[in-house]
Design a protein around this motif. Structure first.
Motif, mmCIF file in Angstrom:
data_model
loop_
_atom_site.group_PDB
_atom_site.id
_atom_site.type_symbol
_atom_site.label_atom_id
_atom_site.label_comp_id
_atom_site.label_asym_id
_atom_site.label_seq_id
_atom_site.Cartn_x
_atom_site.Cartn_y
_atom_site.Cartn_z
ATOM 1 N N LEU A 177 0.823 -1.208 0.000
ATOM 2 C CA LEU A 177 0.000 0.000 0.000
ATOM 3 C C LEU A 177 0.858 1.260 0.000
ATOM 4 N N ARG A 178 1.945 1.234 0.724
ATOM 5 C CA ARG A 178 2.846 2.400 0.721
ATOM 6 C C ARG A 178 3.411 2.638 -0.679
ATOM 7 N N THR A 179 3.771 1.552 -1.363
ATOM 8 C CA THR A 179 4.279 1.680 -2.734
ATOM 9 C C THR A 179 3.208 2.250 -3.658
ATOM 10 N N ALA A 180 1.958 1.765 -3.515
ATOM 11 C CA ALA A 180 0.855 2.265 -4.334
ATOM 12 C C ALA A 180 0.564 3.733 -4.017
ATOM 13 N N GLU A 187 1.354 -1.843 -7.731
ATOM 14 C CA GLU A 187 1.812 -0.453 -7.638
ATOM 15 C C GLU A 187 0.812 0.523 -8.242
ATOM 16 N N ASN A 188 0.106 0.107 -9.299
ATOM 17 C CA ASN A 188 -0.826 1.024 -9.971
ATOM 18 C C ASN A 188 -2.219 1.005 -9.359
ATOM 19 N N ASP A 196 -9.628 -5.952 -14.548
ATOM 20 C CA ASP A 196 -8.496 -6.808 -14.175
ATOM 21 C C ASP A 196 -7.187 -6.038 -14.221
ATOM 22 N N THR A 197 -7.253 -4.721 -14.365
ATOM 23 C CA THR A 197 -6.033 -3.926 -14.506
ATOM 24 C C THR A 197 -5.371 -3.614 -13.166
#
Length: 267
Positions: free
Chosen positions: A46-49, A135-136, A228-229
């Motif tokens: 979550l931090r990365t996102a 990440e996205n 699904d992205t």
């Protein structure tokens, strides 16, 4: 838990509904009950996102609320480490024994941090403590929301590292990855705050709180998009935390397998 707000389902002003405003605030909610085996991975992802979102959209405000429900393991310590090192993280302690109630408590806690968040330009992103988002994950949800989505249903994949291969094969047969899929997962679900409130929010249930909220959104003709992205990796454990939850479903798949397949795995 003290939420700092008296807002509740039904309090949303009519002018905030379907406002069509671009997203400028994102609140992430993560319920956790004794998830110290998975929570660090979940919060790190979550931090990365969150970093990715704020690089793409530096003007967006963001919070991540971990709802620690009746935890007796190290989950609180793990969450506290993130809260101490990153001001975007917050943790609340509750004794609710219900995923639905925990998710709702997390939304209210975020509302308390921001003194209300029910407008159409606020996005609520939900995942689980045994899951790792890509990440996205937030970037894509905000893109879809800005394009008009009121709710986004993401896909999930059981973690191959912790899932019996026979169960994983059966699951993949029944859940092909594609756009416009028919599935609803609390581990990968986003919703506009005004739509969330107008649809009654998460019901205080141990299971299917996500399905009921989506049903209510659809009844009110909100735009619900499945994709699904932003696929989330989730635990493949078969010892269920909630009746009829994801783990229980995987266990049911295991029982459908031929005895030879069951005997080959660690079920």
């Amino acid at each position: 838990m003290t939420s700092g707000t008296t807002e509740r389902a039904g309090d949303c002003p009519a002018e905030a509904i379907r406002s069509g405003l671009g997203i400028d605030r994102v609140a992430v909610v993560v319920p956790a009950h004794n998830e110290d085996q998975h929570l660090d991975r979940a919060l790190s992802a979550l931090r990365t996102a969150a970093d990715a979102l704020q690089r793409e959209r530096p003007g967006i405000q963001l919070s991540i609320t971990v709802v620690l429900d009746s935890c007796t393991d190290r989950s609180a310590d793990i969450a506290a480490g993130y809260v101490a090192s990153d001001p975007r993280f917050a943790a609340v302690h509750v004794r609710l024994g219900s995923t639905g109630a925990s998710r709702a408590a997390g939304v209210l806690a975020a509302a308390g941090l921001w003194k209300g968040l029910w407008a159409g330009h606020v996005w609520l992103a939900n995942t689980d403590a045994d899951s790792a988002v890509p990440e996205n994950w937030l970037v894509r949800q905000v893109e879809l929301a800005d394009a008009g989505a009121d709710a986004v249903l993401g896909s999930v994949e059981p973690d191959p590292a912790g899932t019996d291969p026979a169960i994983l094969r059966r699951w993949m047969e029944r859940h092909p990855f594609r756009e416009d899929h028919p599935h609803i997962y609390g581990a990968n679900f986003g919703v506009r705050a005004s739509a969330y409130l107008a649809a009654g929010g998460f019901p205080r249930m141990r299971v299917h709180e996500d399905r009921i909220l989506v049903e209510n959104l659809r009844k009110q003709a909100y735009r619900v998009l499945a994709t699904d992205t932003i696929r989330v990796l989730t635990s493949g454990r078969t010892h269920a935390r909630a009746p009829q939850g994801f783990g229980a479903y995987l266990r049911a798949l295991a029982l459908e397998l031929p005895a030879l397949d069951r005997d080959s795995g660690d079920l």
